[in-house]
Design a protein around this motif. Structure first.
Motif, PDB file in Angstrom:
ATOM      1  N   ALA A 147     -20.230  58.622 -13.302  1.00  0.00           N
ATOM      2  CA  ALA A 147     -19.113  58.292 -14.200  1.00  0.00           C
ATOM      3  C   ALA A 147     -19.418  58.796 -15.608  1.00  0.00           C
ATOM      4  CB  ALA A 147     -18.872  56.784 -14.209  1.00  0.00           C
ATOM      5  N   ASP A 148     -20.675  58.601 -16.056  1.00  0.00           N
ATOM      6  CA  ASP A 148     -21.067  59.099 -17.382  1.00  0.00           C
ATOM      7  C   ASP A 148     -20.970  60.618 -17.437  1.00  0.00           C
ATOM      8  OD1 ASP A 148     -21.522  56.539 -18.235  1.00  0.00           O
ATOM      9  OD2 ASP A 148     -23.717  56.636 -18.035  1.00  0.00           O
TER      10      ASP A 148
ATOM     11  N   LYS B  10     -15.577  65.540 -19.465  1.00  0.00           N
ATOM     12  CA  LYS B  10     -14.236  65.439 -20.038  1.00  0.00           C
ATOM     13  C   LYS B  10     -14.279  65.627 -21.548  1.00  0.00           C
ATOM     14  CE  LYS B  10     -10.556  62.600 -18.573  1.00  0.00           C
ATOM     15  NZ  LYS B  10     -10.070  61.279 -18.195  1.00  0.00           N
ATOM     16  N   GLU B  11     -15.262  64.966 -22.196  1.00  0.00           N
ATOM     17  CA  GLU B  11     -15.404  65.107 -23.651  1.00  0.00           C
ATOM     18  C   GLU B  11     -15.750  66.540 -24.019  1.00  0.00           C
ATOM     19  OE1 GLU B  11     -18.329  62.248 -24.844  1.00  0.00           O
ATOM     20  OE2 GLU B  11     -17.003  60.541 -24.508  1.00  0.00           O
ATOM     21  N   ALA B  12     -16.638  67.165 -23.250  1.00  0.00           N
ATOM     22  CA  ALA B  12     -17.020  68.557 -23.534  1.00  0.00           C
ATOM     23  C   ALA B  12     -15.817  69.482 -23.391  1.00  0.00           C
ATOM     24  CB  ALA B  12     -18.145  68.989 -22.603  1.00  0.00           C
ATOM     25  N   ARG B  13     -15.013  69.237 -22.363  1.00  0.00           N
ATOM     26  CA  ARG B  13     -13.815  70.071 -22.174  1.00  0.00           C
ATOM     27  C   ARG B  13     -12.845  69.878 -23.336  1.00  0.00           C
ATOM     28  NH1 ARG B  13     -13.847  68.467 -16.129  1.00  0.00           N
ATOM     29  NH2 ARG B  13     -14.973  70.228 -15.227  1.00  0.00           N
ATOM     30  N   ALA B  14     -12.670  68.628 -23.749  1.00  0.00           N
ATOM     31  CA  ALA B  14     -11.766  68.354 -24.875  1.00  0.00           C
ATOM     32  C   ALA B  14     -12.292  69.024 -26.144  1.00  0.00           C
ATOM     33  CB  ALA B  14     -11.621  66.845 -25.080  1.00  0.00           C
TER      34      ALA B  14
END
Length: 166
Positions: free
Chosen positions: A65-66, A72-76
């Protein structure tokens, strides 16, 4: 079976029962406890292993999950950086276009000024040449007019006549 019943002896049965009970007592005292302890330890070990496996499974799920959250944060963040890069590129292009337009307008203005000054210089030179030609023509006309003495006298009288009229 009949043979067993015929050879049955109570004394032998008693001693076998006493020996069996003694063996059970000895086994219980010396063998059952270590065996039960070993079985209990093994059961505890299996429980601990299962608990550890369950904890490891939960940790693995948390890590996954982490990892998903980090991805997700890296993609954003990548999208934000790409957008900023596109914005900077567009701004640089617009700035370059503006500078090019300003430079082109400046060059056009300079070219128009140069053309105007060249035009004035050409007109001034043309006027100068026309004046020189006019003087040469007037000089030739005057020479031809004044080459004859009669014509000179007539010209002086005409000029004097015009002067007195004014």
């Amino acid at each position: 079976m009949e043979k067993l019943l015929e050879e049955f002896s109570i004394g032998l049965f008693f001693w076998q029962t006493v020996l069996f009970l003694a063996l059970l007592f000895l086994l219980r005292k010396f063998a059952w406890k270590p065996i039960l302890n070993a079985v209990n330890e093994r059961e505890e070990g299996i429980k601990n292993a299962l608990d550890s496996a369950e904890k490891a499974k939960l940790e693995m799920e948390n890590l996954q999950a982490d990892n998903q959250k980090l991805l997700k944060e890296a993609r954003a963040e990548r999208e934000v950086m790409l957008k900023e890069a596109r914005d900077i590129k567009n701004k640089m292009i617009e700035d370059a276009k503006g500078e090019a337009q300003t430079e082109a307008n400046k060059m056009i203005t300079q070219a128009q000024a140069a053309i105007e000054s060249e035009k004035k210089a050409a007109i001034a030179e043309l006027k100068s040449q026309v004046a020189d030609l006019s003087l040469e023509i007037a000089e030739k006309v005057v020479r031809t007019e004044l080459s004859n003495k009669d014509k000179q006298l007539k010209l002086v009288e005409t000029m004097l006549g015009e002067k007195s009229l004014n």
